[in-house]
Write a protein that holds these residues in place. Structure first.
Motif, mmCIF file in Angstrom:
data_model
loop_
_atom_site.group_PDB
_atom_site.id
_atom_site.type_symbol
_atom_site.label_atom_id
_atom_site.label_comp_id
_atom_site.label_asym_id
_atom_site.label_seq_id
_atom_site.Cartn_x
_atom_site.Cartn_y
_atom_site.Cartn_z
ATOM 1 N N GLU A 165 0.886 -1.376 0.669
ATOM 2 C CA GLU A 165 -0.004 0.010 -0.052
ATOM 3 C C GLU A 165 0.968 0.954 0.050
ATOM 4 O OE1 GLU A 165 -1.090 0.722 4.311
ATOM 5 O OE2 GLU A 165 -2.265 -0.601 3.847
ATOM 6 N N PRO A 166 0.404 2.440 -0.290
ATOM 7 C CA PRO A 166 1.336 3.302 -0.516
ATOM 8 C C PRO A 166 1.632 4.072 0.668
ATOM 9 C CG PRO A 166 -1.006 3.627 -1.851
ATOM 10 C CD PRO A 166 -0.986 2.808 -1.015
ATOM 11 N N SER A 167 3.129 4.096 1.063
ATOM 12 C CA SER A 167 3.140 4.495 2.310
ATOM 13 C C SER A 167 4.677 4.950 2.295
ATOM 14 C CB SER A 167 3.702 3.347 3.408
ATOM 15 O OG SER A 167 4.173 2.588 2.413
ATOM 16 N N GLU A 168 5.442 5.691 3.831
ATOM 17 C CA GLU A 168 6.917 6.703 3.178
ATOM 18 C C GLU A 168 7.282 5.397 4.181
ATOM 19 O OE1 GLU A 168 5.995 10.062 5.480
ATOM 20 O OE2 GLU A 168 5.839 10.689 4.119
ATOM 21 N N ILE A 169 8.818 5.709 3.177
ATOM 22 C CA ILE A 169 9.868 4.171 3.719
ATOM 23 C C ILE A 169 11.559 5.060 4.581
ATOM 24 C CG2 ILE A 169 11.162 2.956 2.400
ATOM 25 C CD1 ILE A 169 7.956 2.081 2.548
ATOM 26 N N GLU A 170 11.625 4.978 5.098
ATOM 27 C CA GLU A 170 12.970 5.228 5.666
ATOM 28 C C GLU A 170 14.013 4.237 5.112
ATOM 29 O OE1 GLU A 170 14.573 7.164 9.989
ATOM 30 O OE2 GLU A 170 12.734 5.959 9.738
ATOM 31 N N ILE A 171 14.507 5.159 4.829
ATOM 32 C CA ILE A 171 16.440 4.272 4.885
ATOM 33 C C ILE A 171 17.153 5.148 4.939
ATOM 34 C CG2 ILE A 171 17.175 3.211 2.660
ATOM 35 C CD1 ILE A 171 14.961 3.072 1.191
ATOM 36 N N MET B 159 25.549 1.472 0.872
ATOM 37 C CA MET B 159 25.551 0.655 1.549
ATOM 38 C C MET B 159 23.993 1.623 2.454
ATOM 39 S SD MET B 159 28.382 -0.428 3.917
ATOM 40 C CE MET B 159 29.205 0.785 4.273
ATOM 41 N N ILE B 160 23.334 0.359 2.051
ATOM 42 C CA ILE B 160 21.870 0.300 3.358
ATOM 43 C C ILE B 160 22.149 -0.248 4.201
ATOM 44 C CG2 ILE B 160 18.895 -0.298 3.235
ATOM 45 C CD1 ILE B 160 20.199 1.468 1.140
ATOM 46 N N ILE B 161 21.789 0.423 5.860
ATOM 47 C CA ILE B 161 21.642 -0.302 7.219
ATOM 48 C C ILE B 161 20.176 0.037 7.378
ATOM 49 C CG2 ILE B 161 22.586 0.400 9.618
ATOM 50 C CD1 ILE B 161 25.229 0.798 6.738
ATOM 51 N N GLU B 162 20.451 -0.607 8.201
ATOM 52 C CA GLU B 162 18.733 -1.188 8.805
ATOM 53 C C GLU B 162 19.639 -0.963 9.996
ATOM 54 O OE1 GLU B 162 15.891 -0.863 8.292
ATOM 55 O OE2 GLU B 162 15.660 -0.102 6.363
ATOM 56 N N ILE B 163 18.681 -0.489 11.429
ATOM 57 C CA ILE B 163 19.167 -0.088 12.995
ATOM 58 C C ILE B 163 18.230 -0.937 12.845
ATOM 59 C CG2 ILE B 163 20.122 0.426 14.955
ATOM 60 C CD1 ILE B 163 21.773 2.581 12.866
ATOM 61 N N MET B 164 17.865 -2.364 13.904
ATOM 62 C CA MET B 164 16.592 -2.664 14.871
ATOM 63 C C MET B 164 17.192 -2.952 15.806
ATOM 64 S SD MET B 164 15.418 -4.896 11.584
ATOM 65 C CE MET B 164 13.322 -4.514 11.569
ATOM 66 N N SER B 165 15.617 -2.771 16.729
ATOM 67 C CA SER B 165 15.787 -3.465 18.308
ATOM 68 C C SER B 165 15.415 -4.595 18.785
ATOM 69 C CB SER B 165 14.657 -3.182 19.069
ATOM 70 O OG SER B 165 13.606 -3.014 18.686
ATOM 71 N N SER B 166 14.513 -5.586 17.705
ATOM 72 C CA SER B 166 14.323 -7.155 17.070
ATOM 73 C C SER B 166 14.152 -7.198 15.542
ATOM 74 C CB SER B 166 13.938 -7.478 18.180
ATOM 75 O OG SER B 166 12.517 -6.976 17.171
ATOM 76 N N LEU B 167 15.005 -8.686 14.586
ATOM 77 C CA LEU B 167 14.757 -8.570 13.538
ATOM 78 C C LEU B 167 13.669 -9.666 13.550
ATOM 79 C CD1 LEU B 167 15.750 -8.587 10.888
ATOM 80 C CD2 LEU B 167 17.399 -9.798 11.219
ATOM 81 N N LYS B 168 12.729 -10.440 12.783
ATOM 82 C CA LYS B 168 11.412 -10.863 12.856
ATOM 83 C C LYS B 168 11.905 -11.448 11.624
ATOM 84 C CE LYS B 168 8.594 -8.905 13.654
ATOM 85 N NZ LYS B 168 7.928 -7.644 14.148
ATOM 86 N N ARG B 169 12.035 -12.703 10.746
ATOM 87 C CA ARG B 169 12.080 -13.705 10.019
ATOM 88 C C ARG B 169 11.394 -12.752 8.751
ATOM 89 N NH1 ARG B 169 12.642 -19.410 8.638
ATOM 90 N NH2 ARG B 169 12.850 -19.331 11.013
ATOM 91 N N ILE C 69 24.170 -4.188 1.682
ATOM 92 C CA ILE C 69 22.711 -3.908 2.841
ATOM 93 C C ILE C 69 23.281 -5.104 4.447
ATOM 94 C CG2 ILE C 69 20.333 -4.598 3.658
ATOM 95 C CD1 ILE C 69 20.050 -5.369 0.449
ATOM 96 N N ILE C 70 22.662 -3.874 5.602
ATOM 97 C CA ILE C 70 23.500 -4.337 6.604
ATOM 98 C C ILE C 70 22.205 -4.228 7.762
ATOM 99 C CG2 ILE C 70 24.789 -3.792 8.448
ATOM 100 C CD1 ILE C 70 27.489 -3.222 6.497
ATOM 101 N N VAL C 71 21.801 -5.626 7.853
ATOM 102 C CA VAL C 71 21.185 -5.483 9.322
ATOM 103 C C VAL C 71 21.555 -5.793 10.812
ATOM 104 C CG1 VAL C 71 19.149 -5.941 10.419
ATOM 105 C CG2 VAL C 71 18.817 -6.460 8.140
ATOM 106 N N ILE C 72 21.869 -4.220 11.515
ATOM 107 C CA ILE C 72 22.428 -4.321 12.881
ATOM 108 C C ILE C 72 21.254 -4.677 13.892
ATOM 109 C CG2 ILE C 72 23.895 -3.319 14.901
ATOM 110 C CD1 ILE C 72 24.873 -1.981 12.197
#
Length: 176
Positions: free
Chosen positions: A92-98, A108-118, A142-145
């Motif tokens: 659905e249309p939405s704003e995406i933060e990157i 590099m795309i960096i995703e900083i997350m308090s928890s990661l789900k599959r 692409i890096i997820v921290i």
């Protein structure tokens, strides 16, 4: 029944008592003081909201710290909001933060997350693809921290991420 209840243990009494007998052990007035399922659900929502807020604040603090360090050594750091008019990422249309880090032409795309789900992995991949399409660039990494992978089978989540070209950095003993 009163005489018998004095002579046997509660465990023994359960063999003789009916559900109706057991329900009479607590008066309606006493039962009003117990938490209902709705009360517990509301409390869970409050706890989750506090945890989510703390996670957002921690992510933001961590992000700001990393940005400060990297900008001082010549890395370009950007936080972009892209409007996904077609609904490619969330259907659905939405704003995406990157969060983007650029050094020597490598993006590099960096995703900083308090928890990661599959279920987060395909979204991260789609966010990357949207960024590439909108900006006409190739993302090199692409890096997820995250401190926590919220899944019973963490190794499978890490393997799935690797197959999608996503590197996970976590608090686990070794970096995946």
């Amino acid at each position: 029944k009163d005489d018998i209840s004095k002579l046997v243990t509660k465990e023994e009494a359960k063999q003789f008592a009916t559900k109706d007998d057991i329900s009479k052990l607590v008066t309606k007035e006493e039962a009003k003081q117990f938490a209902t399922k709705d009360d517990i659900s509301k409390l869970e929502n409050i706890i989750n909201a506090i945890g989510a807020r703390w996670g957002i604040m921690s992510e933001s603090s961590f992000r700001n710290g990393i940005y400060e360090i990297l900008k001082d050594i010549g890395w370009e750091i950007k936080n972009e909001i892209i409007y996904d008019r077609e609904g490619y990422v969330y259907n659905e249309p939405s704003e995406i933060e990157i969060d983007i880090v650029i050094k020597d032409g490598n993006t590099m795309i960096i995703e900083i997350m308090s928890s990661l789900k599959r279920s987060d992995l395909p979204i991260i991949k789609k966010k990357t693809e949207l960024y590439e399409k909108k900006n006409g660039v190739k993302v090199n990494q692409i890096i997820v921290i995250t401190p926590f992978i919220h899944d019973k089978y963490q190794d499978q989540v890490i393997a799935m991420a690797n197959s999608m070209g996503i590197k996970i950095i976590t608090s686990l003993d070794n970096i995946k």
